[in-house]
Write an enzyme that holds these catalytic residues in place. Structure first.
Site, mmCIF file in Angstrom:
data_model
loop_
_atom_site.group_PDB
_atom_site.id
_atom_site.type_symbol
_atom_site.label_atom_id
_atom_site.label_comp_id
_atom_site.label_asym_id
_atom_site.label_seq_id
_atom_site.Cartn_x
_atom_site.Cartn_y
_atom_site.Cartn_z
ATOM 1 N N SER A 151 0.836 -1.194 0.000
ATOM 2 C CA SER A 151 0.000 0.000 0.000
ATOM 3 C C SER A 151 0.880 1.257 0.000
ATOM 4 O O SER A 151 1.716 1.401 -0.886
ATOM 5 C CB SER A 151 -0.963 -0.044 1.189
ATOM 6 O OG SER A 151 -1.981 0.917 1.056
ATOM 7 N N ASP A 249 -9.250 -4.115 -6.016
ATOM 8 C CA ASP A 249 -8.696 -2.921 -5.371
ATOM 9 C C ASP A 249 -8.967 -1.678 -6.200
ATOM 10 O O ASP A 249 -8.771 -1.667 -7.424
ATOM 11 C CB ASP A 249 -7.185 -3.125 -5.193
ATOM 12 C CG ASP A 249 -6.529 -2.044 -4.355
ATOM 13 O OD1 ASP A 249 -7.232 -1.173 -3.823
ATOM 14 O OD2 ASP A 249 -5.281 -2.093 -4.238
ATOM 15 N N HIS A 279 -7.883 -4.721 -1.612
ATOM 16 C CA HIS A 279 -6.763 -4.069 -0.950
ATOM 17 C C HIS A 279 -6.520 -4.693 0.437
ATOM 18 O O HIS A 279 -7.465 -4.976 1.175
ATOM 19 C CB HIS A 279 -7.058 -2.578 -0.798
ATOM 20 C CG HIS A 279 -5.887 -1.741 -0.459
ATOM 21 N ND1 HIS A 279 -4.987 -1.303 -1.399
ATOM 22 C CD2 HIS A 279 -5.455 -1.246 0.737
ATOM 23 C CE1 HIS A 279 -4.060 -0.577 -0.802
ATOM 24 N NE2 HIS A 279 -4.313 -0.526 0.496
#
Length: 305
Positions: A151, A249, A279
Site C-alpha cells: 500500500s 482494489d 486491498h
C-alpha cells in the site's frame, strides 16, 4: 470539496485514526506474531539517522550465521502514509527472511500529518542509502539490496527507486510494489473498483491524500504520482520491479498503468494480479497471503543471487 478532504479537517481525522491504531497496537502485534508460526521471529532493533528524523527499524535475521553476509531487503509498511502499522508486516518480514534468505529491515518511517510530503519519501530513500552503505558493520551485504512495501509502503518503495535512479544509487536489485497508490493526482472519488464497495472507501482516500500532500499542486510530483500522465520522464535504468495488484482494489488501475510504464522502460520483472482479492487482502486471507509472499520471496531471492 468533501469535508474530510479539507486541509483543516483531514489532519484531525488522521490523528484520530492514529490514536485508534496506537490503542490497538498490542492486539495487532500479537495477532501478527501468531501468524506463520513455522517462521521464527529473530529480530534486533536499530535506529537509522536521517535528515527528517531518526528512523527506528526492526531487523529480521535469516536462519544460520555461517558463510558470507546475506543480502538485505528494506520493507515499508502500509497505512495511507498516516498510520504506523509496522508490526502488521511482521508475518511478511519473517516469511522473506526465512524463504528468501535475506536480512529484512522493517522501517518505522515518519508519517503524515506530522510529516507531510516530501518528508516520508526523502526519509525512506535516506534509510535505504544508509542500509546500502553500512552493511559491513551491520552484518548484511549492502551491495545486494532490494526494497518493497505494501500500500503506502509500495508508494514509498517506488519513490525510493526513483530517487536512486536520479541520484545514481544506491543500486537496487528489485523493487516490490504490493497494491501501491501511485496516482494521488487523480482524486479518489474518480477511481473505480471492480466491486461496488471496495475496502478503501472514498473518505479514507480523502483523509490519507490530504494529510500526506495537503497542497494539491504537489500531488503530480513524480515521487507521489508516477502513474499519472503528467510524469513523462525516461525511466530507463530504474530498478527492476515486481508489481502485485488485487483484482478488486480501487488502486489496481494506477498500479497496472505504472507496470505498463515500467515494462516500456525494460524494468518490469513481473506483474501478478491476485484474483478475487481486495486491498490489504493478505491481512485476512492466509492462503492468498502465503501464495503472494512465496512469489515475492522467489523474486527477491533470484534478484540477489
Amino acid at each position: 470539496m468533501p469535508l474530510l478532504a479539507r486541509p483543516s479537517i483531514a489532519p484531525v481525522a488522521a490523528k484520530v485514526m492514529q490514536r485508534g491504531t496506537r490503542l490497538a497496537g498490542r492486539r495487532l502485534a500479537a495477532a501478527s506474531y501468531a501468524r506463520f508460526p513455522e517462521f521464527p521471529r529473530k529480530v534486533r532493533r536499530l535506529t537509522i539517522p536521517t535528515s527528517v528524523a531518526p528512523a527506528p527499524v526492526t531487523v529480521y535475521l535469516p536462519a544460520g550465521s555461517d558463510g558470507p553476509a546475506p543480502p538485505v531487503h528494506v520493507n515499508f509498511h502500509g497505512g495511507g502514509y498516516v498510520m504506523t502499522l509496522t508490526e502488521t508486516d511482521d508475518p511478511l518480514c519473517r516469511f522473506l527472511a526465512a524463504e528468501a534468505g535475506v536480512v529484512v529491515v522493517n522501517v518505522d518511517y515518519a508519517v503524515a500529518p506530522q510529516h507531510p510530503f516530501p518528508a516520508p519519501a526523502r526519509q525512506a530513500y535516506e534509510v535505504v542509502r544508509w542500509v546500502a552503505d553500512n552493511g559491513a558493520e551491520q552484518g548484511w551485504d549492502g551491495g545486494r539490496l532490494t526494497v518493497g512495501g505494501q500500500s503506502a509502503g509500495g508508494g514509498l518503495a517506488a519513490a525510493v527507486a526513483r530517487q536512486a535512479l536520479e541520484e545514481a544509487g544506491p543500486g537496487i536489485a528489485l523493487q516490490v510494489l504490493h497494491y501501491p497508490p501511485l496516482d494521488l493526482a487523480t482524486g479518489v472519488r474518480n477511481k473505480r473498483a471492480a466491486i461496488a464497495r471496495p475496502m478503501l472507501r472514498p473518505w479514507m482516500g480523502d483523509v490519507f491524500d490530504t494529510s500526506y500532500v495537503p497542497d494539491e499542486r504537489l500531488r503530480r510530483d513524480r515521487l507521489v504520482s508516477p502513474a499519472h500522465p503528467s510524469d513523462t520522464a525516461d525511466l530507463m535504468g530504474i530498478a527492476p520491479a515486481l508489481v502485485v495488484t488485487a483484482e478488486y482494489d480501487v488502486l489496481k488501475a494506477e498500479a497496472q498503468s505504472y507496470a505498463d510504464r515500467l515494462r516500456t522502460a525494460g524494468a518490469l520483472v513481473g506483474h501478478h494480479d491476485v484474483a478475487g482479492a481486495d486491498h490489504a487482502y493478505d491481512g485476512k486471507d492466509e492462503a492468498k497471503a502465503r501464495e503472494t509472499y512465496a512469489l515475492i520471496a522467489r523474486h527477491v531471492r533470484e534478484a540477489v543471487s
